[in-house]
Design an enzyme around this catalytic site. Structure first.
Site, PDB file in Angstrom:
ATOM      1  N   HIS A  96       0.816  -1.215   0.000  1.00  0.00           N
ATOM      2  CA  HIS A  96       0.000   0.000   0.000  1.00  0.00           C
ATOM      3  C   HIS A  96       0.853   1.271   0.000  1.00  0.00           C
ATOM      4  O   HIS A  96       0.350   2.357  -0.288  1.00  0.00           O
ATOM      5  CB  HIS A  96      -1.011   0.002   1.162  1.00  0.00           C
ATOM      6  CG  HIS A  96      -0.420   0.265   2.513  1.00  0.00           C
ATOM      7  ND1 HIS A  96      -0.151  -0.739   3.427  1.00  0.00           N
ATOM      8  CD2 HIS A  96      -0.066   1.416   3.129  1.00  0.00           C
ATOM      9  CE1 HIS A  96       0.336  -0.209   4.528  1.00  0.00           C
ATOM     10  NE2 HIS A  96       0.396   1.109   4.374  1.00  0.00           N
ATOM     11  N   ASP A 126       0.212  -7.636   1.359  1.00  0.00           N
ATOM     12  CA  ASP A 126       0.608  -6.237   1.585  1.00  0.00           C
ATOM     13  C   ASP A 126       2.128  -6.086   1.624  1.00  0.00           C
ATOM     14  O   ASP A 126       2.691  -5.403   2.484  1.00  0.00           O
ATOM     15  CB  ASP A 126      -0.003  -5.680   2.876  1.00  0.00           C
ATOM     16  CG  ASP A 126       0.038  -4.147   2.903  1.00  0.00           C
ATOM     17  OD1 ASP A 126       0.264  -3.549   1.833  1.00  0.00           O
ATOM     18  OD2 ASP A 126      -0.149  -3.566   3.986  1.00  0.00           O
ATOM     19  N   SER A 204       4.579   2.456   7.981  1.00  0.00           N
ATOM     20  CA  SER A 204       4.242   1.320   7.133  1.00  0.00           C
ATOM     21  C   SER A 204       5.433   0.869   6.302  1.00  0.00           C
ATOM     22  O   SER A 204       6.077   1.670   5.629  1.00  0.00           O
ATOM     23  CB  SER A 204       3.096   1.693   6.193  1.00  0.00           C
ATOM     24  OG  SER A 204       1.898   1.882   6.904  1.00  0.00           O
TER      25      SER A 204
END
Length: 356
Positions: A96, A126, A204
């Site tokens: 992402h 992911d 992230s």
């Protein structure tokens, strides 16, 4: 009445205070520094860990086109974290973080941003890998640990770039193990790590480390109504990362465990009060067909088989089912518990790679 007499010394002192030639009072000396002594043992560990690992943590920036109105698009920037995987210049991050990016740059330590290309993505996990176009000669891959041996309560460290603040270290513990982390549509990551180490937007793709400085997970999500850290963060386990990343480097995509079925939309099944995976279609020649799984009857609309467990572990929807197939592994035989005509039935089926 006679006025009181003012002492001559007092008058002289007052005159001196207003005189332009009066000297200012001397400034006080700085206070002496108190000796600190050596850092505590735990502090020394963290300082050493940061010094060793931080140069391998990446600050990733992306550019993507976003539509504005019907006839105009603007360039939007995004940011996230990553880490050096190998000496060839491969950097791991979240899918992402780079999703939809038309340009990616990576900054390591205090160096200049380096252009990079996306070499592989795995939306279902992911994860993504980018490769530096001009890898520096001194790349230092992060040492790899294992998530299989983790214990609830052990110390962990996260390093990343929350809110664009580069090379930020936060500490915490493993709060829980074996969480299910939703990724792409109807799929989940089994075995996700829950931690209370502060993880915020921008973290992230950054590494979650054990106290030895080894990679044990990839930070990927927080659970927070405000969008900020509330002590509930999640990481993709290192054992899964170590399986997926080499595939992304080698062929640009990751294997995807399956048995050759298509399931009814979980929302439709839930509205009908059905818990489990309702088999909608069975592919010809698939392991599901060989095992005798029965789909919905298209003519009558009657429900066929509903998968409620894999290898004895309950599955209430497609996400959990996919996670259990991933746990079983491609090439393995899995035992399905299905409900057919309201009666439980056990079937054995081979797990295959449906991406091939």
């Amino acid at each position: 009445m006679k006025k009181p007499l003012i002492a001559a010394a007092t008058l002289l002192a007052a005159a001196a205070a207003f005189s332009p030639f009066a000297q200012k009072a001397a400034s006080p000396e700085p206070r002496p520094i108190a000796p600190r002594g050596p850092l505590l043992a735990q502090e020394q560990v963290l300082v050493g860990l940061f010094d060793a690992v931080a140069p391998s943590v990446a600050y990733i920036t992306t550019e993507r086109l976003e539509r504005v109105g019907l006839f105009r698009a603007e360039v939007a920037q995004g940011a996230g974290s990553g880490f050096v995987w190998d000496a060839q210049g491969h950097v791991v991050t979240n899918f992402h973080v780079v999703q939809g990016a038309r340009g990616v740059t990576v900054q390591l330590d205090a160096g200049k941003p380096i252009a990079a290309t996306i070499v592989g993505v795995a939306p279902d996990y992911d994860l993504a890998v980018v490769k530096l176009k001009e890898p520096p000669a001194n790349l230092r891959p992060i040492p790899l640990g294992t998530s299989r041996e983790l214990k609830v309560g052990q110390s962990v460290v996260a390093i990343g770039n929350p809110f664009g603040l580069s090379r930020t270290l936060t500490t915490g513990i493993v709060s829980a193990l074996d969480r299910h982390l939703p990724t792409s549509e109807y799929r989940e990551i089994a075995g996700a790590i829950q931690t209370d180490a502060a993880i915020n937007p921008g973290n992230s793709g950054g590494p979650l480390l054990d106290s030895a400085g080894r990679l044990i997970g990839v930070n990927t999500a927080i659970r927070s109504p405000s969008g900020g850290s509330t002590g509930v963060g999640f990481a993709i386990p290192a054992d899964l990362v170590n399986r997926i990343v080499p595939q992304l480097i080698a062929r640009g995509k990751a294997s995807l465990p399956g048995i050759g079925i298509r399931a009814i939309d979980p929302n439709v099944a839930a509205r009908a009060g059905i818990q489990g995976v309702v088999v909608a279609d069975v592919a010809k020649g698939s392991p599901a067909a060989a095992a005798g799984l029965q789909p919905v009857n298209r003519q009558t609309g009657e429900v066929g088989d509903v998968i409620v467990a894999v290898n004895g572990r309950p599955v209430e929807a497609m996400g959990a089912f996919a996670a259990e197939l991933d746990r079983a592994g491609i090439g393995a035989d899995a035992e399905l518990t299905v409900v057919r005509d309201r009666k439980p039935l056990k079937l054995r089926v081979k797990v295959i790679d449906v991406q091939r």
